[in-house]
Write a protein that holds these residues in place. Structure first.
Motif, short mmCIF file in Angstrom:
data_model
loop_
_atom_site.label_atom_id
_atom_site.label_comp_id
_atom_site.label_asym_id
_atom_site.label_seq_id
_atom_site.Cartn_x
_atom_site.Cartn_y
_atom_site.Cartn_z
N GLY A 38 41.90 19.92 -9.28
CA GLY A 38 41.68 20.42 -7.92
C GLY A 38 41.16 19.28 -7.07
N SER A 39 40.01 19.48 -6.43
CA SER A 39 39.42 18.42 -5.62
C SER A 39 38.37 17.63 -6.39
CB SER A 39 38.79 19.02 -4.36
OG SER A 39 37.74 19.90 -4.73
N ASP A 40 38.19 17.94 -7.67
CA ASP A 40 37.19 17.27 -8.50
C ASP A 40 37.83 16.12 -9.29
OD1 ASP A 40 34.68 16.77 -9.45
OD2 ASP A 40 34.70 18.37 -10.96
N VAL A 41 37.04 15.10 -9.55
CA VAL A 41 37.47 13.96 -10.35
C VAL A 41 36.61 13.94 -11.61
CG1 VAL A 41 37.68 11.45 -10.41
CG2 VAL A 41 38.03 12.67 -8.26
N VAL A 42 37.27 13.99 -12.76
CA VAL A 42 36.55 13.98 -14.04
C VAL A 42 37.15 12.92 -14.95
CG1 VAL A 42 35.85 16.41 -13.93
CG2 VAL A 42 38.02 15.81 -14.98
N GLN A 43 36.35 12.46 -15.89
CA GLN A 43 36.82 11.45 -16.84
C GLN A 43 36.90 12.05 -18.23
OE1 GLN A 43 34.17 8.03 -15.51
NE2 GLN A 43 36.06 7.04 -16.17
N THR A 44 37.90 12.81 -18.47
CA THR A 44 38.08 13.43 -19.78
C THR A 44 39.39 13.02 -20.40
OG1 THR A 44 39.07 15.37 -18.75
CG2 THR A 44 36.70 15.44 -19.15
N ASN A 97 33.14 10.24 -8.34
CA ASN A 97 33.59 11.62 -8.51
C ASN A 97 33.34 12.38 -7.21
OD1 ASN A 97 30.87 12.38 -8.45
ND2 ASN A 97 30.73 12.66 -10.66
N SER A 98 33.61 13.69 -7.21
CA SER A 98 33.49 14.47 -5.97
C SER A 98 32.04 14.58 -5.50
CB SER A 98 34.09 15.86 -6.17
OG SER A 98 33.46 16.51 -7.27
N ASP A 99 31.06 14.31 -6.38
CA ASP A 99 29.64 14.31 -5.99
C ASP A 99 29.19 12.94 -5.50
OD1 ASP A 99 29.41 16.99 -6.73
OD2 ASP A 99 28.88 16.46 -8.81
N GLY A 100 30.08 11.96 -5.52
CA GLY A 100 29.73 10.61 -5.08
C GLY A 100 29.17 9.72 -6.17
#
Length: 176
Positions: free
Chosen positions: A48-54, A2-5
């Protein structure tokens, strides 16, 4: 990641499928058909620039195939219908849309012919066409689609067992 690595969880799926396969008494013709539903969980969404698994995607479809052999000629015809819909998403407006890159319709036709009868033992030539229906790139609201298209294939192969029995099961194949 994800965007936090942080690593993402694997996407998982559960599929239910029922099908039939029938071989005609001549032994040279096989017919098959199946209907299915596949549900994928933890699908990646880009917000946006975030990657989430929903995300959650449900695919329902039908596949059919016919194979036959008439002397040295082998033929295959296939059809697939796939309705892949996003059923949960963190992206506004995406729920209910078709999944990117998956066409509703696909059709294929292939034939190949053995040239043993022409003195070219072990040589086969073949050709076919694959029609792929239009598929959306992002979602149905953008109007951005991959247009339907047809791909053409050609093949020449040589059974290496014709050179040596120790090479049984191996072949040299050129595809274009």
């Amino acid at each position: 990641t994800n965007s936090d690595g942080a690593p993402l969880s694997p996407t998982t799926g559960e599929q239910i499928e029922i099908g039939l396969r029938y071989q005609l008494p001549d032994g040279d013709t096989m017919l098959s058909a199946a209907v299915y539903e596949l549900v994928q969980e933890d699908v990646v969404n880009y917000v946006g620039s975030d990657v989430v698994q929903t995300g959650r995607v449900r695919s329902r479809g039908f596949e059919a195939e016919a194979r036959t052999r008439i002397g040295a000629l082998a033929l295959i015809a296939s059809y697939a219908y796939t309705d892949a819909r996003i059923t949960e998403s963190a992206v506004a407006g995406e729920t209910g849309q078709r999944r990117s890159g998956i066409p509703l319709h696909a059709f294929g036709l292939w034939g190949d012919y053995g040239l043993d009868g022409f003195g070219l033992r072990g040589v086969r030539v073949g050709g076919g066409a694959r029609y792929v229906g239009a598929a959306n790139l992002v979602n149905e609201d953008t109007g951005a689609d991959v247009p339907s298209h047809t791909l053409y294939d050609a093949m020449v192969s040589f059974d290496l067992a014709e050179l040596s029995p120790s090479l049984a099961g191996a072949e040299l194949r050129f595809n274009a």
